[in-house]
Motif scaffolding. Structure first.
Motif, PDB file in Angstrom:
ATOM      1  N   THR A 115       1.231  -1.265  -0.022  1.00  0.00           N
ATOM      2  CA  THR A 115      -0.156  -0.006  -0.386  1.00  0.00           C
ATOM      3  C   THR A 115       0.559   1.511   0.335  1.00  0.00           C
ATOM      4  N   ALA A 116       2.036   0.632   0.362  1.00  0.00           N
ATOM      5  CA  ALA A 116       2.960   2.287   0.135  1.00  0.00           C
ATOM      6  C   ALA A 116       2.879   2.531  -1.166  1.00  0.00           C
ATOM      7  N   LEU A 117       2.797   2.029  -2.294  1.00  0.00           N
ATOM      8  CA  LEU A 117       2.937   2.727  -3.932  1.00  0.00           C
ATOM      9  C   LEU A 117       1.494   3.613  -3.891  1.00  0.00           C
ATOM     10  N   ASN A 118       0.794   3.259  -3.248  1.00  0.00           N
ATOM     11  CA  ASN A 118      -0.403   3.356  -3.831  1.00  0.00           C
ATOM     12  C   ASN A 118      -0.290   5.796  -3.420  1.00  0.00           C
ATOM     13  N   GLY A 119      -0.930   6.130  -4.565  1.00  0.00           N
ATOM     14  CA  GLY A 119      -0.507   7.743  -4.877  1.00  0.00           C
ATOM     15  C   GLY A 119       0.787   7.824  -5.050  1.00  0.00           C
ATOM     16  N   LEU A 120       2.209   7.018  -5.133  1.00  0.00           N
ATOM     17  CA  LEU A 120       3.275   7.640  -5.673  1.00  0.00           C
ATOM     18  C   LEU A 120       3.179   7.553  -7.462  1.00  0.00           C
ATOM     19  N   THR A 121       4.011   8.112  -8.103  1.00  0.00           N
ATOM     20  CA  THR A 121       4.719   8.512  -9.604  1.00  0.00           C
ATOM     21  C   THR A 121       5.294   7.322 -10.249  1.00  0.00           C
ATOM     22  N   VAL A 122       5.359   6.497 -10.946  1.00  0.00           N
ATOM     23  CA  VAL A 122       6.486   5.841 -12.154  1.00  0.00           C
ATOM     24  C   VAL A 122       7.534   7.155 -12.474  1.00  0.00           C
ATOM     25  N   THR A 123       9.053   6.162 -11.428  1.00  0.00           N
ATOM     26  CA  THR A 123       9.529   7.525 -12.251  1.00  0.00           C
ATOM     27  C   THR A 123      10.861   6.430 -13.492  1.00  0.00           C
ATOM     28  N   GLY A 124      10.812   5.126 -13.446  1.00  0.00           N
ATOM     29  CA  GLY A 124      12.064   4.654 -14.063  1.00  0.00           C
ATOM     30  C   GLY A 124      11.291   3.080 -14.926  1.00  0.00           C
ATOM     31  N   ALA A 125      12.227   2.141 -15.137  1.00  0.00           N
ATOM     32  CA  ALA A 125      12.249   1.277 -15.383  1.00  0.00           C
ATOM     33  C   ALA A 125      13.413   0.648 -15.400  1.00  0.00           C
ATOM     34  N   GLY A 126      13.822  -0.495 -14.741  1.00  0.00           N
ATOM     35  CA  GLY A 126      15.075  -1.098 -15.948  1.00  0.00           C
ATOM     36  C   GLY A 126      15.491  -2.831 -14.930  1.00  0.00           C
ATOM     37  N   ARG A 127      16.723  -3.001 -15.678  1.00  0.00           N
ATOM     38  CA  ARG A 127      17.030  -4.451 -15.166  1.00  0.00           C
ATOM     39  C   ARG A 127      18.352  -5.113 -14.308  1.00  0.00           C
ATOM     40  N   TYR A 128      17.835  -6.148 -13.434  1.00  0.00           N
ATOM     41  CA  TYR A 128      19.488  -6.455 -13.368  1.00  0.00           C
ATOM     42  C   TYR A 128      19.674  -8.070 -13.280  1.00  0.00           C
ATOM     43  N   GLY A 129      19.990  -7.746 -14.566  1.00  0.00           N
ATOM     44  CA  GLY A 129      20.305  -9.332 -14.920  1.00  0.00           C
ATOM     45  C   GLY A 129      18.544  -9.880 -15.072  1.00  0.00           C
ATOM     46  N   LYS A 130      18.465 -11.006 -14.246  1.00  0.00           N
ATOM     47  CA  LYS A 130      17.290 -11.080 -15.875  1.00  0.00           C
ATOM     48  C   LYS A 130      15.698 -10.521 -14.187  1.00  0.00           C
ATOM     49  N   PHE A 131      15.969  -9.451 -13.627  1.00  0.00           N
ATOM     50  CA  PHE A 131      15.141  -9.300 -12.586  1.00  0.00           C
ATOM     51  C   PHE A 131      14.557  -7.920 -13.100  1.00  0.00           C
ATOM     52  N   LEU A 132      13.144  -7.724 -13.204  1.00  0.00           N
ATOM     53  CA  LEU A 132      12.726  -6.389 -13.514  1.00  0.00           C
ATOM     54  C   LEU A 132      12.534  -5.337 -12.628  1.00  0.00           C
ATOM     55  N   ASP A 133      13.085  -4.614 -12.839  1.00  0.00           N
ATOM     56  CA  ASP A 133      12.922  -3.554 -11.440  1.00  0.00           C
ATOM     57  C   ASP A 133      12.150  -2.058 -12.220  1.00  0.00           C
ATOM     58  N   LEU A 134      11.229  -1.668 -11.195  1.00  0.00           N
ATOM     59  CA  LEU A 134       9.978  -0.895 -11.593  1.00  0.00           C
ATOM     60  C   LEU A 134      10.096   0.688 -10.611  1.00  0.00           C
ATOM     61  N   GLU A 135      11.062   1.592 -10.641  1.00  0.00           N
ATOM     62  CA  GLU A 135      11.252   2.524  -9.506  1.00  0.00           C
ATOM     63  C   GLU A 135      10.209   3.093  -9.359  1.00  0.00           C
TER      64      GLU A 135
END
Ligand SMILES: [Zn+2]
Length: 298
Positions: free
Chosen positions: A42-62
């Motif tokens: 729930t900490a995500l609610n109301g926050l804005t997506v600022t980026g997206a990246g990758r670590y190996g085969k992990f997907l990272d939504l900032e």
């Protein structure tokens, strides 16, 4: 299984479609996928997506200082939805594991009289019965144990570092290339493709490769991954899987002709997966026996 090129493409897709949108909420349909509890989702609610990246085969939504990290594992996928129903999904039904609802971007509503855009977002789905898809919400990607353990990234490692890491591995090259703590990003499909392009047997011992074999392998790795990223980026996330298949020379092509020499692509199968190779291109015409795999998979 999605590998480095597909994850790179998903990150590029999310940079284009999700960045700038605000998280409305997340729905968890399969509770086992959530691997962290602090901060809560729930900490995500109301926050804005600022980026997206990758670590190996992990997907990272900032998301404004938080990181929603996903490992899709073997049967997981991300499906973007231009329209998302606000109704919560029914838990435990079908492949849906996790859903993120995103409000339209700030610029989307220039005309105040225009009808409001529906919320978009994405689903994380997992086919099959083995549920291994994993979602982490962390303040730093290095809080994810699988990311901390990653070796150098296959797209960023240089030739000297690549040669040094192979020199230290007295194991079969197929297994070495796919061990994420040694080299990050490559899985079963692209390791078959890279070894085929480099004309190296999947069972060759990494530390015994000659200098010219190591150079050929490095060049094949870079070319194969770069090609696959170029093919994948720009595709709709939903069509990436078929795009991956169409670019393959040996992987998942058992019994079909090798596109380089015309020999028949062979397969070695083990417990829950298989590898493919071309005897003429890679093993001097020799067929590899299945039993040798016991050393590869332990
Ligand atoms: Zn061949």
């Amino acid at each position: 299984m999605p590998e480095l090129p597909e994850i790179e493409a998903l990150a590029a897709f999310l940079r284009e479609h999700a960045v700038g949108r605000t998280v409305i909420r997340s729905d968890v349909a399969a509770f086992s996928v959530i691997k962290t509890f602090d901060p809560p989702l729930t900490a995500l609610n109301g926050l804005t997506v600022t980026g997206a990246g990758r670590y190996g085969k992990f997907l990272d939504l900032e998301v404004d200082g938080l990181h929603l990290v996903t490992h899709l594992s073997r049967a997981g996928w991300l499906q973007w939805r231009d329209k998302l129903s606000p109704a919560p999904p029914k838990p435990g039904r079908g492949p849906l594991a996790f859903r993120l609802h995103l409000a339209p971007g700030i610029d989307a509503d220039d005309d105040a009289d225009a009808p409001e855009e529906p919320p978009a977002g994405f689903d994380l789905t997992e086919a099959g019965t083995q549920k291994r898809l994993a979602v982490y919400l962390v303040r730093d990607p290095l809080e994810v144990p699988g990311i901390t353990r990653l070796g150098p990234d296959a797209m960023r490692v240089d030739l000297d570092a690549f040669a040094a890491l192979l020199a230290g591995e007295r194991a079969q090259i197929k297994g070495v290339l796919t061990t994420q703590s040694v080299l990050a990003g490559i899985g079963n499909a692209y390791s078959d493709e890279i070894l085929h392009a480099a004309k190296i047997s999947p069972f060759a011992i990494a530390a015994r490769l000659t200098e010219s074999q190591v150079s050929a392998l490095y060049a094949a790795m870079r070319a194969t991954l770069t090609d696959a990223v170029a093919r994948s980026v720009g595709q709709r996330a939903a069509t990436l899987k078929s795009e991956k298949r169409s670019g393959l020379a040996v992987h998942a092509r058992t019994g079909l002709p090798c596109p380089v020499c015309g020999d028949t692509v062979r397969e070695v199968s083990f417990a829950d997966k298989s590898l493919q190779y071309c005897p003429t291109c890679q093993t001097g015409g020799k067929n590899l026996a299945d039993r040798r795999l016991s050393r590869l998979v332990k």
